[in-house]
Design a protein around this motif. Structure first.
Motif, PDB file in Angstrom:
ATOM      1  N   MET A 154     -42.581 -25.564 -14.732  1.00 16.28           N
ATOM      2  CA  MET A 154     -42.649 -24.259 -14.071  1.00 16.28           C
ATOM      3  C   MET A 154     -43.825 -24.272 -13.094  1.00 16.28           C
ATOM      4  SD  MET A 154     -41.771 -21.550 -17.163  1.00 16.28           S
ATOM      5  CE  MET A 154     -43.256 -21.871 -18.103  1.00 16.28           C
ATOM      6  N   THR A 155     -43.820 -23.327 -12.164  1.00 14.02           N
ATOM      7  CA  THR A 155     -44.952 -23.173 -11.254  1.00 14.02           C
ATOM      8  C   THR A 155     -45.516 -21.761 -11.435  1.00 14.02           C
ATOM      9  OG1 THR A 155     -43.766 -22.257  -9.333  1.00 14.02           O
ATOM     10  CG2 THR A 155     -43.715 -24.661  -9.619  1.00 14.02           C
ATOM     11  N   GLY A 156     -46.407 -21.365 -10.529  1.00 16.22           N
ATOM     12  CA  GLY A 156     -46.946 -20.023 -10.628  1.00 16.22           C
ATOM     13  C   GLY A 156     -45.904 -18.944 -10.452  1.00 16.22           C
ATOM     14  N   ARG A 157     -44.817 -19.266  -9.754  1.00 14.37           N
ATOM     15  CA  ARG A 157     -43.830 -18.232  -9.417  1.00 14.37           C
ATOM     16  C   ARG A 157     -42.389 -18.658  -9.668  1.00 14.37           C
ATOM     17  NH1 ARG A 157     -41.998 -17.087  -3.879  1.00 14.37           N
ATOM     18  NH2 ARG A 157     -40.825 -15.147  -3.888  1.00 14.37           N
ATOM     19  N   LEU A 158     -42.016 -19.865  -9.278  1.00 12.62           N
ATOM     20  CA  LEU A 158     -40.649 -20.359  -9.391  1.00 12.62           C
ATOM     21  C   LEU A 158     -40.578 -21.523 -10.373  1.00 12.62           C
ATOM     22  CD1 LEU A 158     -39.742 -20.482  -5.593  1.00 12.62           C
ATOM     23  CD2 LEU A 158     -39.040 -18.731  -7.239  1.00 12.62           C
ATOM     24  N   LYS A 159     -39.359 -21.796 -10.830  1.00 14.05           N
ATOM     25  CA  LYS A 159     -39.137 -22.950 -11.686  1.00 14.05           C
ATOM     26  C   LYS A 159     -39.505 -24.221 -10.932  1.00 14.05           C
ATOM     27  CE  LYS A 159     -35.601 -24.919 -14.734  1.00 14.05           C
ATOM     28  NZ  LYS A 159     -34.204 -24.811 -15.210  1.00 14.05           N
ATOM     29  N   GLY A 160     -40.211 -25.124 -11.606  1.00 15.38           N
ATOM     30  CA  GLY A 160     -40.590 -26.394 -11.001  1.00 15.38           C
ATOM     31  C   GLY A 160     -39.521 -27.443 -11.212  1.00 15.38           C
ATOM     32  N   GLY A 161     -39.918 -28.716 -11.132  1.00 14.43           N
ATOM     33  CA  GLY A 161     -38.949 -29.781 -11.311  1.00 14.43           C
ATOM     34  C   GLY A 161     -39.487 -31.125 -10.908  1.00 14.43           C
ATOM     35  N   LEU A 162     -38.574 -32.091 -10.818  1.00 14.34           N
ATOM     36  CA  LEU A 162     -38.896 -33.459 -10.415  1.00 14.34           C
ATOM     37  C   LEU A 162     -38.482 -33.638  -8.967  1.00 14.34           C
ATOM     38  CD1 LEU A 162     -39.832 -36.262 -11.709  1.00 14.34           C
ATOM     39  CD2 LEU A 162     -37.396 -36.842 -11.664  1.00 14.34           C
ATOM     40  N   GLY A 163     -39.383 -34.168  -8.148  1.00 13.36           N
ATOM     41  CA  GLY A 163     -39.085 -34.381  -6.741  1.00 13.36           C
ATOM     42  C   GLY A 163     -39.355 -35.802  -6.310  1.00 13.36           C
ATOM     43  N   SER A 164     -38.710 -36.206  -5.237  1.00 13.12           N
ATOM     44  CA  SER A 164     -38.944 -37.529  -4.673  1.00 13.12           C
ATOM     45  C   SER A 164     -38.608 -37.499  -3.191  1.00 13.12           C
ATOM     46  CB  SER A 164     -38.099 -38.595  -5.394  1.00 13.12           C
ATOM     47  OG  SER A 164     -38.503 -39.902  -5.043  1.00 13.12           O
ATOM     48  N   ALA A 165     -39.242 -38.391  -2.448  1.00  8.81           N
ATOM     49  CA  ALA A 165     -38.988 -38.523  -1.011  1.00  8.81           C
ATOM     50  C   ALA A 165     -39.497 -39.887  -0.579  1.00  8.81           C
ATOM     51  CB  ALA A 165     -39.684 -37.420  -0.222  1.00  8.81           C
ATOM     52  N   ALA A 308     -38.647 -30.887  -5.157  1.00  8.90           N
ATOM     53  CA  ALA A 308     -38.554 -30.638  -6.597  1.00  8.90           C
ATOM     54  C   ALA A 308     -38.193 -29.192  -6.878  1.00  8.90           C
ATOM     55  CB  ALA A 308     -39.882 -30.990  -7.266  1.00  8.90           C
ATOM     56  N   VAL A 309     -38.887 -28.266  -6.222  1.00 10.08           N
ATOM     57  CA  VAL A 309     -38.639 -26.845  -6.436  1.00 10.08           C
ATOM     58  C   VAL A 309     -37.293 -26.435  -5.829  1.00 10.08           C
ATOM     59  CG1 VAL A 309     -39.510 -24.526  -5.932  1.00 10.08           C
ATOM     60  CG2 VAL A 309     -41.098 -26.365  -6.549  1.00 10.08           C
ATOM     61  N   TYR A 310     -36.983 -26.973  -4.668  1.00 11.03           N
ATOM     62  CA  TYR A 310     -35.721 -26.661  -3.985  1.00 11.03           C
ATOM     63  C   TYR A 310     -34.510 -27.092  -4.816  1.00 11.03           C
ATOM     64  CZ  TYR A 310     -32.155 -26.938  -0.286  1.00 11.03           C
ATOM     65  OH  TYR A 310     -31.017 -26.808   0.473  1.00 11.03           O
ATOM     66  N   ALA A 311     -34.623 -28.233  -5.512  1.00  9.81           N
ATOM     67  CA  ALA A 311     -33.477 -28.797  -6.229  1.00  9.81           C
ATOM     68  C   ALA A 311     -33.356 -28.319  -7.669  1.00  9.81           C
ATOM     69  CB  ALA A 311     -33.572 -30.325  -6.215  1.00  9.81           C
ATOM     70  N   ALA A 312     -34.327 -27.566  -8.165  1.00 11.14           N
ATOM     71  CA  ALA A 312     -34.260 -27.093  -9.554  1.00 11.14           C
ATOM     72  C   ALA A 312     -33.019 -26.238  -9.773  1.00 11.14           C
ATOM     73  CB  ALA A 312     -35.516 -26.295  -9.892  1.00 11.14           C
ATOM     74  N   THR A 313     -32.406 -26.384 -10.926  1.00 10.10           N
ATOM     75  CA  THR A 313     -31.172 -25.668 -11.238  1.00 10.10           C
ATOM     76  C   THR A 313     -31.379 -24.704 -12.404  1.00 10.10           C
ATOM     77  OG1 THR A 313     -30.486 -27.529 -12.637  1.00 10.10           O
ATOM     78  CG2 THR A 313     -29.645 -27.473 -10.379  1.00 10.10           C
ATOM     79  N   PRO A 321     -37.194 -17.790 -12.253  1.00 10.26           N
ATOM     80  CA  PRO A 321     -36.021 -18.020 -11.404  1.00 10.26           C
ATOM     81  C   PRO A 321     -36.164 -19.327 -10.630  1.00 10.26           C
ATOM     82  CG  PRO A 321     -37.505 -16.480 -10.345  1.00 10.26           C
ATOM     83  CD  PRO A 321     -38.082 -16.737 -11.707  1.00 10.26           C
ATOM     84  N   THR A 322     -35.053 -19.886 -10.218  1.00  7.92           N
ATOM     85  CA  THR A 322     -35.082 -21.047  -9.338  1.00  7.92           C
ATOM     86  C   THR A 322     -35.132 -20.593  -7.880  1.00  7.92           C
ATOM     87  OG1 THR A 322     -32.680 -21.158  -9.183  1.00  7.92           O
ATOM     88  CG2 THR A 322     -33.724 -22.400 -10.980  1.00  7.92           C
ATOM     89  N   TRP A 323     -35.557 -21.503  -7.019  1.00 10.32           N
ATOM     90  CA  TRP A 323     -35.551 -21.205  -5.580  1.00 10.32           C
ATOM     91  C   TRP A 323     -34.130 -20.885  -5.125  1.00 10.32           C
ATOM     92  CZ3 TRP A 323     -33.239 -22.573  -1.097  1.00 10.32           C
ATOM     93  CH2 TRP A 323     -33.862 -22.215   0.097  1.00 10.32           C
ATOM     94  N   SER A 324     -33.157 -21.665  -5.585  1.00  9.19           N
ATOM     95  CA  SER A 324     -31.780 -21.462  -5.148  1.00  9.19           C
ATOM     96  C   SER A 324     -31.232 -20.118  -5.579  1.00  9.19           C
ATOM     97  CB  SER A 324     -30.887 -22.593  -5.660  1.00  9.19           C
ATOM     98  OG  SER A 324     -30.858 -22.617  -7.085  1.00  9.19           O
ATOM     99  N   HIS A 325     -31.637 -19.635  -6.751  1.00  6.64           N
ATOM    100  CA  HIS A 325     -31.162 -18.340  -7.237  1.00  6.64           C
ATOM    101  C   HIS A 325     -31.685 -17.208  -6.345  1.00  6.64           C
ATOM    102  CE1 HIS A 325     -30.001 -15.139  -9.994  1.00  6.64           C
ATOM    103  NE2 HIS A 325     -31.244 -14.670  -9.928  1.00  6.64           N
TER     104      HIS A 325
END
Length: 329
Positions: A154-165, A308-313, A321-325
């Motif tokens: 989790m983050t301060g506001r939205l659900k976190g996640g695993l990211g890569s680039a 990571a945050v963008y792809a969280a489901t 909440p997720t970013w996508s939601h």
């Protein structure tokens, strides 16, 4: 600078990543490994880190290469994920030779996800098994978002996640980043869906919304998590031939990307940490190559955090909440 074909850390040739998670536990593990040992280093900027075997990554220590790096949920319990990875490496005949004995070298870092709604009342620590499973499933393609070490983040506001680039530089070198985002701060600007990392986005890889028109320059943010609950842990990697000291400078430079993508970051209340890995496949052509690598590592880590945050489901029982939601895809 352009993304590699997968836009994942595994665009650095020779590296593989494996993820494992437990949906009821609401936590998981990510493992970075390769067919042979690789140079590694670490730099810690947060005030509350949780690590294993990181002292040996200093340039003056005997062991100069590692067999794998582990990112895990579970707070201190998650450090046992490295034990599972060590067991799998030992079974494969891998490790640092001490006479006839082989000792796999597996530094690791953890994030705190013990209060995210998952079932934590286990009788036996589950992270050793998750470490073995993540190592066994490693490949060049892997899931980001709600996966691996970022599954319950989790983050301060939205659900976190695993990211890569990833990024391929004009000098032919490749840089990649892998990150589990469990930040005290926010990846987005104010109440908007605009990412702090937007100036470094390539090809609309996290929504293409661009920078926010206004920034809360006078805001004095307050922690949205309790002390010890937040940490963003990352790995930046390259195919360049780096010494351990040069790899450490790469990790230091990459922290700039964390600060670009998460506001605030590097606080006394989190354990923000970056590993650096170098496979040594390509020699450095000139001194300016290290300059270019540091810049690319920072940019690539910033992009990976936003991804990571963008792809969280969404998952049943989510506390955020997720970013996508909130903002759509």
């Amino acid at each position: 600078m352009r993304p590699g074909p997968l836009n994942l850390i595994t665009d650095v040739a020779g590296l593989v990543v494996g993820n494992a998670h437990d949906a009821r536990l609401r936590s998981g593990v990510s493992v970075l490994s390769a067919a042979r040992p690789f140079t590694a280093a670490v730099h810690v900027m947060g005030g509350a880190p949780g690590t294993r075997e990181t002292d040996l990554l200093a340039p003056d220590k005997l062991v100069q290469e590692v067999d794998a790096l582990v990112l895990s949920g579970g707070s201190a319990f998650g450090l046992d994920a490295a034990s599972g990875v060590m067991e799998a490496l030992a079974a494969a005949g891998r490790g640092f030779a001490v006479g006839p004995a082989l000792v796999p070298i597996v530094p690791s870092a953890i994030l705190f996800d013990l209060l995210n709604g998952g079932e934590k009342g286990w009788a036996e620590n589950p992270y050793r098994g998750l470490g073995r499973a993540a190592f066994a499933g490693a490949g060049t393609r892997f899931e980001i978002g709600s996966a691996g070490a970022g599954y319950g983040a989790m983050t301060g506001r939205l659900k976190g996640g695993l990211g890569s680039a990833s990024a391929v530089l004009g000098n032919g070198l490749t840089v990649g980043a892998l990150v589990a985002v469990n930040a005290l701060g926010s990846a987005t600007v104010g109440e908007s869906g605009h990412f702090w990392a937007a100036p470094w986005e390539i090809d609309a890889e996290f929504g293409g919304r661009g920078p926010a028109r206004a920034y809360p320059a006078t805001e004095e943010p307050r922690p949205m998590k309790r002390t010890g609950e937040a940490t963003t842990i990352a790995i930046v990697a390259t195919d360049a031939a780096l010494s351990q000291a040069q790899a450490q400078r790469l990790a230091i430079a990459a922290h700039d990307g964390m600060a670009r993508a998460l506001v605030p970051s590097h606080t006394p209340l989190d354990g923000d940490l970056v590993f650096a890995a170098a496979t040594g496949e390509k020699p450095l052509a000139e001194a300016l190559d290290t300059f270019a690598l540091g810049h690319a590592a920072a940019c690539t880590l910033a992009r990976a955090i936003a991804r990571a945050v963008y792809a969280a489901t969404p998952q049943p029982g989510d506390l955020q909440p997720t970013w996508s939601h909130l903002f759509g895809t």
